[in-house]
Design an enzyme around this catalytic site. Sequence first.
Site, mmCIF file in Angstrom:
data_model
loop_
_atom_site.group_PDB
_atom_site.id
_atom_site.type_symbol
_atom_site.label_atom_id
_atom_site.label_comp_id
_atom_site.label_asym_id
_atom_site.label_seq_id
_atom_site.Cartn_x
_atom_site.Cartn_y
_atom_site.Cartn_z
ATOM 1 C CD GLU A 155 -5.647 1.594 -0.634
ATOM 2 O OE1 GLU A 155 -6.824 1.336 -0.675
ATOM 3 O OE2 GLU A 155 -4.893 0.660 0.098
HETATM 4 C C1 ACM Z 1 -2.799 -0.793 -3.379
HETATM 5 O O1 ACM Z 1 -3.270 -1.805 -3.681
HETATM 6 N N1 ACM Z 1 -3.305 -0.187 -2.100
HETATM 7 C C2 ACM Z 1 -1.515 -0.385 -4.039
#
Ligand code: ACM
Length: 693
Positions: free
Chosen positions: A319
């Site tokens: 992310e």
């Molecule tokens: C995640 O759930 N950002 C690995």
Amino acid sequence: MPHFLALLTSLFWFLNGPPAPIPVRPAAPPVAPANQHQLMPVPTEVRWGAGRYLAKAGLGVQLETTTDPAVAAAASRLTSRLARQTKGDQAKTGLTIRYGRPGQVRLGEDESYNLRVTPMGMSLQAATSLGVLRGLATVEQLLTSDKKGFYFPEVDITDKPRFAWRGLLIDAARHFMPLPVIKRNLDGMAAVKMNVLHWHLSDDQGFRVESRVLPRLHEVGSGGQYYTQDQVREVLAYAAARGIRVVPELDVPGHATSWLAAYPELAANDSTYGIPLRWGVLNIAMDPTKETTYALLDKLFGEMTALFPDPYFHIGGDENDGRQWRRSPRIMAFAKEKGYLKANGQLDKHALQTYFNRRILTLVTARGKKMIGWDEILGPGLPEDAVIQSWRGRKGLIEAVKAGHSALLSNGYYLDLNYGAASHYLNDPMPTDAGLTAAEQQRILGGEAAMWAEFADSVILDSRIWPRAAAVAERFWSPASVRNVPDMYRRLALVSDKLELLGLQHRRAPEQILTQLAGGKDVAPLQTLASVLEPVKEYKRHFQGFKYTTQTPLNRLVDAAPAESEVARQFAVKVDSLLKSLNSTTAGTTLTPGTRVQITSLSATLRQWQANDQRLQPLLLAGSSLWEYAPLSVQLRTIAALGLERLTMLQKGQAPTAAWQAAAIRQLDLAKAPAGQTELAVVGSIRKLVERK
Ligand code: ACM
């Protein structure tokens, strides 16, 4: 079995090798047939016999191979726990343990075991001490009681795991999880044969491990809530004694605001940060262009790779949307120079992150570790020896193994989404439709259940993990063909009881929240309402008008509502069963006595729900925080009444009118609306009743 006989048997086996399995008498009716046993995960091969080994006088353990202290400790824990349950003394020697060599707590170690229970006693044999630990977990689950007392059913078990990596991620960054919480969850993991604790130790909201080389990380980055290195070692030893590996995750280059608060020079945008109080993806990132970034990470990794002995080291990598990189002239100039721009001149974020990953991989590899990261790190140019943990979908898993990486599946095992156990259970790490070669299949190491902790503090963490994680544990251990959902739920309830006895608080903690909410008044109506509520699914809790921060206490009704309502699930099973019986009776004929019993039972439940709102009124009106759940209490009353009306029609052999059904369905649609970030978990099954022609 008398003590001397056990010794003799042991000696005999020692001299002659393990005995061949005793053939089970075919004529005898099995006392614990396949659909009655309480083992989870289901072993690879089980043959039940007709006899019992009585556990009246407690259980003593005869160790033949005494080189591994973990086995002695596990046996002693087992005997004292069993003694607590059976209230017996420990004088009797009933279990003989034999193994080939001390096991290594590392990926791929032999965890197989053979367990035989006969009326004479029990014997556990394994190639390694790790297999013994797995076998002891089975022994503990085998303890059964009936009117005559405690016993172990006669059985011959040959067992080994299907996947070598059977993990549970615990996020100790979003909410700090003190040592006792981690330890009791390790106990739970061991009970269901999970073998990797993925310890998520850093995120935007906290850096949770003491660093002596970069002390501002925990001093500034943790708000005082971090594990000292001594505490880390305590957890490592505790886990190792249970045959559990610990893989630390230090998440870079995104999800790292706490690091930037401590060391602003890491930041891509030259800003300064505090520890964020907000949840969500904050879209900050470290600067991948500065050598000082890598120097700092190298220093930290040097320390952390030494602290954590497991060969795998998790660097996160998830992310990072690249917005801070795109906005930085310095980083864009660097990307241009390195050729990380797309044809249109925009940043190729993936290329730049792969550059970062390769640099990190070099650091991790130089410390003798294998790097593991979330599926975002996958891409052209990522060396094969990086391991991929797939969370965004199965695609990452399949692409990873096709590209030569080892991989783990976490997609489908996110416990924090509040899905039912069945959905996790039926999600298999091994794709059957992806045309994987044998070599590619081999690279799927297993999977991990993930417990992210935005909405779980140290009090309710257990109830968000257990018992559902046990269903995941079975998926990772048992043969792929073990997929009977009703039987899974039957055993899950039994395992859940045992987990609570083991010290987990998945039942106690929510009950305590309810008691506190009741503030000295009768808690029963609140329990009734909470038992049919579930928190809203997925991440909807962030978006329903209630503003959560890291400081929000997690002690509202939503926090006590089960992720999967067992009451609602059992009600749904009964409704399905009634509808099935009705479908198998010819229209116009009278109801069978069996069907009448089903209707009576459902009606009793519905009447309780219908009456509950009035009983709850004093609490709702007491000026407590419970007022926000009043609409759901009213809806429960209303839809329970609809269910009752429909059951009465069934009893009288009447069909509902189209108008009645249409009005009822409108009402049921209204009852779907969440309140206080919870929803009624019985709307769907009442609707099935109402819709029945
Ligand atoms: C995640 O759930 N950002 C690995």
